[in-house]
Design an enzyme around this catalytic site. Sequence first.
Site, PDB file in Angstrom:
ATOM      1  N   ASN A  85       0.796  -1.234   0.000  1.00  0.00           N
ATOM      2  CA  ASN A  85       0.000   0.000   0.000  1.00  0.00           C
ATOM      3  C   ASN A  85       0.827   1.282   0.000  1.00  0.00           C
ATOM      4  OD1 ASN A  85      -2.469   1.750   0.927  1.00  0.00           O
ATOM      5  ND2 ASN A  85      -0.935   2.013   2.536  1.00  0.00           N
ATOM      6  N   SER A 137      -4.359   2.345  -8.506  1.00  0.00           N
ATOM      7  CA  SER A 137      -5.172   3.569  -8.574  1.00  0.00           C
ATOM      8  C   SER A 137      -5.926   3.596  -9.899  1.00  0.00           C
ATOM      9  CB  SER A 137      -4.231   4.775  -8.501  1.00  0.00           C
ATOM     10  OG  SER A 137      -4.889   5.946  -8.908  1.00  0.00           O
ATOM     11  N   TYR A 152       3.559   8.908 -11.303  1.00  0.00           N
ATOM     12  CA  TYR A 152       2.549   8.220 -10.475  1.00  0.00           C
ATOM     13  C   TYR A 152       1.715   7.295 -11.362  1.00  0.00           C
ATOM     14  CZ  TYR A 152      -1.218   7.630  -7.022  1.00  0.00           C
ATOM     15  OH  TYR A 152      -2.141   7.112  -6.146  1.00  0.00           O
ATOM     16  N   ALA A 154       2.381   6.044 -14.246  1.00  0.00           N
ATOM     17  CA  ALA A 154       3.197   4.932 -14.764  1.00  0.00           C
ATOM     18  C   ALA A 154       3.402   3.870 -13.680  1.00  0.00           C
ATOM     19  CB  ALA A 154       4.549   5.462 -15.249  1.00  0.00           C
ATOM     20  N   SER A 155       3.677   4.319 -12.456  1.00  0.00           N
ATOM     21  CA  SER A 155       3.908   3.348 -11.372  1.00  0.00           C
ATOM     22  C   SER A 155       2.644   2.535 -11.103  1.00  0.00           C
ATOM     23  CB  SER A 155       4.371   4.056 -10.099  1.00  0.00           C
ATOM     24  OG  SER A 155       3.328   4.797  -9.490  1.00  0.00           O
ATOM     25  N   LYS A 156       1.494   3.191 -11.164  1.00  0.00           N
ATOM     26  CA  LYS A 156       0.237   2.493 -10.841  1.00  0.00           C
ATOM     27  C   LYS A 156      -0.190   1.561 -11.970  1.00  0.00           C
ATOM     28  CE  LYS A 156      -0.237   4.137  -6.738  1.00  0.00           C
ATOM     29  NZ  LYS A 156      -0.055   3.229  -5.594  1.00  0.00           N
TER      30      LYS A 156
HETATM   31  N1  LIG Z   1      -5.665   8.792  -1.531  1.00  0.00           N
HETATM   32  C1  LIG Z   1      -6.056   8.530  -2.756  1.00  0.00           C
HETATM   33  O1  LIG Z   1      -6.850   9.269  -3.378  1.00  0.00           O
HETATM   34  C2  LIG Z   1      -5.573   7.295  -3.445  1.00  0.00           C
HETATM   35  C3  LIG Z   1      -6.239   6.882  -4.598  1.00  0.00           C
HETATM   36  C4  LIG Z   1      -5.804   5.749  -5.271  1.00  0.00           C
HETATM   37  C5  LIG Z   1      -4.720   5.034  -4.781  1.00  0.00           C
HETATM   38  N2  LIG Z   1      -4.079   5.483  -3.650  1.00  0.00           N
HETATM   39  C6  LIG Z   1      -2.926   4.702  -3.211  1.00  0.00           C
HETATM   40  O2  LIG Z   1      -3.189   4.169  -1.923  1.00  0.00           O
HETATM   41  C7  LIG Z   1      -1.974   4.045  -1.180  1.00  0.00           C
HETATM   42  C8  LIG Z   1      -2.130   4.758   0.157  1.00  0.00           C
HETATM   43  O3  LIG Z   1      -2.433   6.106  -0.103  1.00  0.00           O
HETATM   44  P1  LIG Z   1      -2.931   7.115   1.035  1.00  0.00           P
HETATM   45  O4  LIG Z   1      -3.785   8.092   0.354  1.00  0.00           O
HETATM   46  O5  LIG Z   1      -3.428   6.340   2.197  1.00  0.00           O
HETATM   47  O6  LIG Z   1      -1.539   7.824   1.357  1.00  0.00           O
HETATM   48  P2  LIG Z   1      -1.011   8.590   2.664  1.00  0.00           P
HETATM   49  O7  LIG Z   1      -2.108   8.919   3.576  1.00  0.00           O
HETATM   50  O8  LIG Z   1      -0.138   9.666   2.129  1.00  0.00           O
HETATM   51  O9  LIG Z   1      -0.099   7.460   3.364  1.00  0.00           O
HETATM   52  C9  LIG Z   1       1.012   6.965   2.691  1.00  0.00           C
HETATM   53  C10 LIG Z   1       1.664   5.874   3.513  1.00  0.00           C
HETATM   54  O10 LIG Z   1       2.802   5.387   2.791  1.00  0.00           O
HETATM   55  C11 LIG Z   1       3.963   5.464   3.627  1.00  0.00           C
HETATM   56  N3  LIG Z   1       5.172   5.753   2.872  1.00  0.00           N
HETATM   57  C12 LIG Z   1       5.387   6.736   1.969  1.00  0.00           C
HETATM   58  N4  LIG Z   1       6.676   6.716   1.565  1.00  0.00           N
HETATM   59  C13 LIG Z   1       7.282   5.700   2.223  1.00  0.00           C
HETATM   60  C14 LIG Z   1       8.607   5.184   2.234  1.00  0.00           C
HETATM   61  N5  LIG Z   1       9.593   5.720   1.504  1.00  0.00           N
HETATM   62  N6  LIG Z   1       8.868   4.127   3.033  1.00  0.00           N
HETATM   63  C15 LIG Z   1       7.897   3.584   3.803  1.00  0.00           C
HETATM   64  N7  LIG Z   1       6.635   4.036   3.844  1.00  0.00           N
HETATM   65  C16 LIG Z   1       6.325   5.094   3.060  1.00  0.00           C
HETATM   66  C17 LIG Z   1       3.652   6.609   4.576  1.00  0.00           C
HETATM   67  O11 LIG Z   1       4.467   6.514   5.732  1.00  0.00           O
HETATM   68  P3  LIG Z   1       5.383   7.760   6.212  1.00  0.00           P
HETATM   69  O12 LIG Z   1       4.431   8.848   6.517  1.00  0.00           O
HETATM   70  O13 LIG Z   1       6.104   7.228   7.395  1.00  0.00           O
HETATM   71  O14 LIG Z   1       6.285   8.073   5.046  1.00  0.00           O
HETATM   72  C18 LIG Z   1       2.172   6.387   4.865  1.00  0.00           C
HETATM   73  O15 LIG Z   1       2.008   5.402   5.839  1.00  0.00           O
HETATM   74  C19 LIG Z   1      -0.892   4.663  -2.056  1.00  0.00           C
HETATM   75  O16 LIG Z   1      -0.212   3.647  -2.767  1.00  0.00           O
HETATM   76  C20 LIG Z   1      -1.666   5.534  -3.017  1.00  0.00           C
HETATM   77  O17 LIG Z   1      -0.997   5.743  -4.223  1.00  0.00           O
HETATM   78  C21 LIG Z   1      -4.484   6.573  -2.977  1.00  0.00           C
END
Ligand SMILES: NC(=O)c1ccc[n+]([C@@H]2O[C@H](COP(=O)([O-])OP(=O)(O)OC[C@H]3O[C@@H](n4cnc5c(N)ncnc54)[C@H](OP(=O)(O)O)[C@@H]3O)[C@@H](O)[C@H]2O)c1
Length: 234
Positions: A85, A137, A152, A154-156
């Site tokens: 995640n 995503s 982003y 591309a990664s997804k």
């Molecule tokens: N929010 C959206 O609209 C959305 C939509 C589609 C998909 N997603 C995907 O869902 C996933 C979670 O998103 P979210 O919105 O919950 O994000 P978020 O609230 O920003 O949380 C991101 C999490 O990833 C961790 N993280 C980031 N960089 C890291 C690193 N270098 N090493 C270890 N941990 C790391 C963060 O920990 P730290 O704070 O300790 O860095 C945090 O726990 C992501 O893959 C995102 O792309 C999100």
Amino acid sequence: MRLSGKVALVTGGSRGIGFATAKILSENGATVVITAKDQERLKKSALEIPNAVGITADIRKRNDVKSVVNKTIEKFSRLDILVNNAGIFPKIKLLHEIDEDEWNEVLDVNLTGQFRFTKEAIPHLKKTGGSIINISSDAGLKAYQGFNADAYSASKAALILLTKCWALEYAKYKIRVNCICPGVVDTDMTKPFMKTQKDREFMDSEHPIGRIGQPEEVAKAVMCIELILKQIIL
Ligand SMILES: NC(=O)c1ccc[n+]([C@@H]2O[C@H](COP(=O)([O-])OP(=O)(O)OC[C@H]3O[C@@H](n4cnc5c(N)ncnc54)[C@H](OP(=O)(O)O)[C@@H]3O)[C@@H](O)[C@H]2O)c1
């Protein structure tokens, strides 16, 4: 307690979608390991989830990732579920404005990071006939006007295809590999894009149900994979 006896590892479990996922897995009986970079926040989050431990790790560092998986096995002797995640979102820029370091940073966390965790987890998931759930995503499924976050996207998109590759590669070991592609979800990642009421209304209107998603809704999709899909397949 439908996941009782199972051990789950949720990357980026300190907040947002990862935290909600860790919480629902724990509420359903799993022991949960959450991992993230920020030690303080991780510690605090782990205390809020029953049967959870936090192990700090930077997903960009191979040895950190190895250490999380090793410590999980040392402590709990098994691994059943890996939720890939953790992710970051870059600054909005057109492709020709992105410098290579920015590009690499996003790919390193959002794609190579998932590879690192999956690689370390596979030997243990083979023993349990476990499950991998990748959080991709909708940005990996199609291009959006004005989105301008190419690294982003591309990664997804790559993670969606990797889900299919891994599902084929590891089906013979009864490892299930699935992917969730949420639209916009209300987390720290999306807060900067919804500072005004107008921004929020725009985001809401972009979604067929008239609102953006909540982290708990994605967490429930993870539970659907664990409970419903598992029953169909095995
Ligand atoms: N929010 C959206 O609209 C959305 C939509 C589609 C998909 N997603 C995907 O869902 C996933 C979670 O998103 P979210 O919105 O919950 O994000 P978020 O609230 O920003 O949380 C991101 C999490 O990833 C961790 N993280 C980031 N960089 C890291 C690193 N270098 N090493 C270890 N941990 C790391 C963060 O920990 P730290 O704070 O300790 O860095 C945090 O726990 C992501 O893959 C995102 O792309 C999100």
